[in-house]
Motif scaffolding. Structure first.
Motif, mmCIF file in Angstrom:
data_model
loop_
_atom_site.group_PDB
_atom_site.id
_atom_site.type_symbol
_atom_site.label_atom_id
_atom_site.label_comp_id
_atom_site.label_asym_id
_atom_site.label_seq_id
_atom_site.Cartn_x
_atom_site.Cartn_y
_atom_site.Cartn_z
ATOM 1 N N GLY A 80 1.305 -1.543 0.032
ATOM 2 C CA GLY A 80 0.104 0.430 0.098
ATOM 3 C C GLY A 80 0.607 1.355 0.102
ATOM 4 O O GLY A 80 0.266 2.766 -0.148
ATOM 5 N N GLU A 81 1.965 0.890 0.486
ATOM 6 C CA GLU A 81 3.105 2.472 0.228
ATOM 7 C C GLU A 81 4.490 2.426 0.041
ATOM 8 O O GLU A 81 4.904 0.774 -0.032
ATOM 9 C CB GLU A 81 2.977 2.963 1.831
ATOM 10 N N THR A 82 5.259 3.063 -0.684
ATOM 11 C CA THR A 82 6.953 1.923 -0.335
ATOM 12 C C THR A 82 7.682 2.254 0.667
ATOM 13 O O THR A 82 7.311 3.070 1.853
ATOM 14 C CB THR A 82 7.351 3.832 -2.107
ATOM 15 N N LYS A 83 8.381 1.610 0.863
ATOM 16 C CA LYS A 83 8.883 1.545 2.582
ATOM 17 C C LYS A 83 10.287 0.976 1.842
ATOM 18 O O LYS A 83 9.806 -0.938 1.213
ATOM 19 C CB LYS A 83 8.123 0.819 3.714
ATOM 20 N N CYS A 86 10.132 -1.596 -1.172
ATOM 21 C CA CYS A 86 9.762 -2.318 -1.401
ATOM 22 C C CYS A 86 8.845 -0.940 -2.146
ATOM 23 O O CYS A 86 8.552 -0.523 -1.401
ATOM 24 C CB CYS A 86 8.424 -2.782 -0.630
ATOM 25 N N VAL A 87 8.222 -0.907 -3.170
ATOM 26 C CA VAL A 87 7.523 0.115 -3.569
ATOM 27 C C VAL A 87 6.144 -0.210 -4.074
ATOM 28 O O VAL A 87 5.591 -1.538 -3.884
ATOM 29 C CB VAL A 87 7.613 0.892 -5.207
ATOM 30 N N ARG A 88 5.274 1.356 -3.527
ATOM 31 C CA ARG A 88 3.645 0.918 -3.820
ATOM 32 C C ARG A 88 3.140 0.259 -5.073
ATOM 33 O O ARG A 88 3.646 -0.128 -6.701
ATOM 34 C CB ARG A 88 2.858 2.214 -3.931
ATOM 35 N N GLY A 89 2.378 -0.583 -5.103
ATOM 36 C CA GLY A 89 1.406 -2.018 -6.018
ATOM 37 C C GLY A 89 1.974 -3.114 -6.342
ATOM 38 O O GLY A 89 2.393 -3.445 -5.039
ATOM 39 N N GLY A 90 2.343 -4.073 -6.747
ATOM 40 C CA GLY A 90 2.615 -4.947 -7.009
ATOM 41 C C GLY A 90 3.903 -5.750 -6.541
ATOM 42 O O GLY A 90 5.624 -4.773 -6.960
ATOM 43 N N SER A 91 3.884 -6.256 -5.364
ATOM 44 C CA SER A 91 5.112 -6.295 -4.757
ATOM 45 C C SER A 91 6.547 -7.705 -4.944
ATOM 46 O O SER A 91 7.546 -7.350 -4.670
ATOM 47 C CB SER A 91 4.843 -7.393 -3.038
#
Length: 106
Positions: A80-83, A86-91
């Motif tokens: 759900g968020e960029t962290k 890991c970017v927002r979207g497909g993981s």
């Protein structure tokens, strides 16, 4: 399979993904019982990963002749968020772990 579980958790640690071993209790198979077929392919919306693993076990267990694991990736399919990396979207969750497992260094 204890050895495969250990290898998968080690590969996950190496890749920065998180895995843990969940139990596969016999009663999880109750969720896939059917009145009209041998089994059903879904335990329902709230059946959880235990029913999914019980379904797979039915087809891949092989009478203990080979190791297998159920890696439940569906819940981690989207961020759900960029962290961090890991970017927002497909993981793509699990790909790094499986690549690490296949690596000759592992």
């Amino acid at each position: 399979d204890d050895d495969l579980a250990t290898m998968l958790i080690g590969a996950a640690d190496q890749s920065g993904e998180r895995l843990w071993r969940m139990p596969l209790y016999p009663e999880y198979a109750d969720k896939i019982k059917s009145d009209v077929a041998e089994i059903k392919n879904s335990g329902g919306a709230r059946s959880g990963l235990g029913a999914s693993a019980a379904f797979l076990k039915r087809y891949v267990d092989g009478g203990g002749s080979y190791a297998w694991a159920h890696i439940d990736m569906a819940g981690m399919a989207f961020w759900g968020e960029t962290k961090g990396y890991c970017v927002r979207g497909g993981s793509g969750f699990g790909v790094r772990t499986l690549a690490a497992l296949a690596s000759p260094k592992h």
